[in-house]
Design an enzyme around this catalytic site. Structure first.
Site, PDB file in Angstrom:
ATOM      1  N   ARG A  56       0.870  -1.103  -0.098  1.00 31.99           N
ATOM      2  CA  ARG A  56      -0.130   0.000  -0.039  1.00 31.99           C
ATOM      3  C   ARG A  56       0.733   1.327   0.029  1.00 31.99           C
ATOM      4  O   ARG A  56       1.881   1.453   0.685  1.00 31.99           O
ATOM      5  CB  ARG A  56      -0.736  -0.114   1.348  1.00 31.99           C
ATOM      6  CG  ARG A  56      -2.167   0.960   1.164  1.00 31.99           C
ATOM      7  CD  ARG A  56      -3.146   0.533   2.189  1.00 31.99           C
ATOM      8  NE  ARG A  56      -3.006   1.440   3.534  1.00 31.99           N
ATOM      9  CZ  ARG A  56      -4.035   2.086   3.793  1.00 31.99           C
ATOM     10  NH1 ARG A  56      -5.317   1.628   3.248  1.00 31.99           N
ATOM     11  NH2 ARG A  56      -4.168   2.782   4.770  1.00 31.99           N
ATOM     12  N   THR A  89      -0.739   7.677  -1.520  1.00 35.34           N
ATOM     13  CA  THR A  89      -2.049   7.501  -2.138  1.00 35.34           C
ATOM     14  C   THR A  89      -2.810   6.598  -1.604  1.00 35.34           C
ATOM     15  O   THR A  89      -4.235   6.610  -1.802  1.00 35.34           O
ATOM     16  CB  THR A  89      -1.695   7.150  -3.689  1.00 35.34           C
ATOM     17  OG1 THR A  89      -1.336   5.582  -3.560  1.00 35.34           O
ATOM     18  CG2 THR A  89      -0.877   7.879  -4.427  1.00 35.34           C
ATOM     19  N   ASP A  97      -0.055  -7.281  14.005  1.00 30.93           N
ATOM     20  CA  ASP A  97       0.919  -7.302  12.458  1.00 30.93           C
ATOM     21  C   ASP A  97       1.276  -8.767  12.486  1.00 30.93           C
ATOM     22  O   ASP A  97       2.520  -9.012  12.851  1.00 30.93           O
ATOM     23  CB  ASP A  97       1.896  -6.385  12.360  1.00 30.93           C
ATOM     24  CG  ASP A  97       2.349  -6.358  10.906  1.00 30.93           C
ATOM     25  OD1 ASP A  97       2.759  -7.144  10.350  1.00 30.93           O
ATOM     26  OD2 ASP A  97       2.332  -5.125  10.459  1.00 30.93           O
ATOM     27  N   ASP A 122       5.215  -8.762  11.307  1.00 33.36           N
ATOM     28  CA  ASP A 122       6.003  -8.434  12.030  1.00 33.36           C
ATOM     29  C   ASP A 122       6.166  -9.773  13.306  1.00 33.36           C
ATOM     30  O   ASP A 122       7.429 -10.169  13.833  1.00 33.36           O
ATOM     31  CB  ASP A 122       5.661  -7.275  12.910  1.00 33.36           C
ATOM     32  CG  ASP A 122       6.067  -6.133  12.036  1.00 33.36           C
ATOM     33  OD1 ASP A 122       6.480  -6.141  11.092  1.00 33.36           O
ATOM     34  OD2 ASP A 122       5.635  -4.898  12.510  1.00 33.36           O
TER      35      ASP A 122
HETATM   36  N1  URA Z   1      -2.332  -6.739   8.136  1.00 35.49           N
HETATM   37  C1  URA Z   1      -1.926  -7.423   9.437  1.00 35.49           C
HETATM   38  O1  URA Z   1      -0.768  -7.859   9.777  1.00 35.49           O
HETATM   39  N2  URA Z   1      -2.824  -7.312  10.510  1.00 35.49           N
HETATM   40  C2  URA Z   1      -4.167  -6.879  10.272  1.00 35.49           C
HETATM   41  O2  URA Z   1      -5.095  -6.810  11.278  1.00 35.49           O
HETATM   42  C3  URA Z   1      -4.491  -6.276   9.141  1.00 35.49           C
HETATM   43  C4  URA Z   1      -3.383  -6.171   8.106  1.00 35.49           C
END
Ligand code: URA
Length: 227
Positions: free
Chosen positions: A119, A123, A217, A220
Site C-alpha cells: 500500500r 495515495t 501485524d 512482524d
Molecule cells: N495486516 C496485519 O498484519 N494485521 C491486520 O490485522 C491487518 C492487516
C-alpha cells in the site's frame, strides 16, 4: 452454548466462495495461542504453522480430483481419488511467505511464485513492485497465499495480476489466515468465481485497518521484525 460451538462472528453477506474452517475446539485453542499478545515468537510461528497446515489442506480440497482405484493389502479394490495436479503457490511478500514452508511440507517440490504489492503511504492504493511467477502459471491451479485479508486492496491487486497472466479466476484459491468481512466482500464481489479459505472471520477493521479482535501485524510477529 456447547464448548465446541464457537460464537458466530459477523459474517460477510457474500459467502458463495468463502470457506471458513470448522470452528472446532482444537482450532480455537490454536487461535488462543496466536492471538495472545504475550505469545513468544517461537509459539507464534509453531501454532500459526499448525493453522496454516489446516488451511492449506482445506484449500487443496477445493481443487479438481480424478477417480483413482487401488488394490488394498487384503486384495480388495478401493475406489479413491487422485490428488489435483498442476498446482502452484503464489505468496504475497512478506507475510505470505510464512505459508510456503507448510505448502512445501504437504507437496514437496511444489512451484512457488512471488508477488510484492504494498500500500502506497501517500495515495493509500496498492502499488505493484515485483513478480516472479512460473512461466506456465496460466495452466495451473493457484493457491494465493496472504495471511491477512483486511481491506482487500492488496488481495484485489494480486488476483488482478494473476488474471493478467492468464490464470482462470475459478482456478485461484485465496488462502487467508484470518479475514475481515470488509475484505471478503470486496474480493468476492469483484471476483465471484474466486474461492477464499480462512480460519476465522473477524468482527471488523479498526481505524488503522487492523482486524478486530485480530492478531496484530502478522508479518512482524512471524518474522520478528521490526519488533
Ligand atoms: N495486516 C496485519 O498484519 N494485521 C491486520 O490485522 C491487518 C492487516
Amino acid at each position: 452454548m456447547p464448548l465446541d460451538q464457537a460464537p458466530t462472528l459477523a459474517r460477510p453477506s457474500i459467502e458463495a466462495g468463502l470457506h471458513v474452517l470448522p470452528q472446532t475446539r482444537q482450532l480455537r485453542a490454536l487461535h488462543t495461542v496466536v492471538r495472545d499478545r504475550s505469545a513468544s515468537r517461537v509459539d507464534f510461528v509453531h501454532y500459526s504453522g499448525r493453522i496454516i497446515r489446516l488451511l492449506l489442506e482445506s484449500a487443496l480440497d477445493l481443487l479438481p480430483f480424478a477417480p483413482r482405484s487401488v488394490e488394498t493389502p487384503v486384495g480388495r479394490a478401493y475406489e479413491g481419488l487422485a490428488f489435483a495436479e498442476h498446482i502452484c503457490g503464489v505468496s504475497v511478500i512478506r507475510a505470505g511467505e510464512s505459508m510456503e514452508g507448510e505448502l512445501r511440507a504437504i507437496i514437496p517440490g511444489v512451484r512457488i511464485g512471488k508477488i510484492l504489492i504494498q500500500r502506497d503511504k501517500v495515495t493509500k492504493t496498492p502499488k505493484f513492485y515485483y513478480q516472479n511467477l512460473p512461466a506456465d502459471i496460466a495452466g495451473r491451479q493457484v493457491l494465493l497465499l496472504d495471511p491477512m485479508l483486511a481491506t482487500g486492496g492488496t488481495a484485489v491487486a494480486a488476483v488482478d495480476l494473476l488474471l493478467q497472466q492468464g490464470v482462470a479466476e475459478e482456478n485461484i484459491v485465496f488462502v487467508a489466515f484470518i479475514a475481515a468481512p470488509e475484505g471478503v466482500t470486496v474480493l468476492a464481489s469483484r471476483f465471484p468465481k474466486l474461492r477464499i479459505v480462512a480460519s476465522a472471520i473477524e468482527e471488523r477493521l479498526n481505524q488503522n485497518a487492523y482486524m478486530l479482535p485480530g492478531i496484530g501485524d502478522f508479518g512482524d510477529r512471524y518474522f520478528g521484525s521490526p519488533v
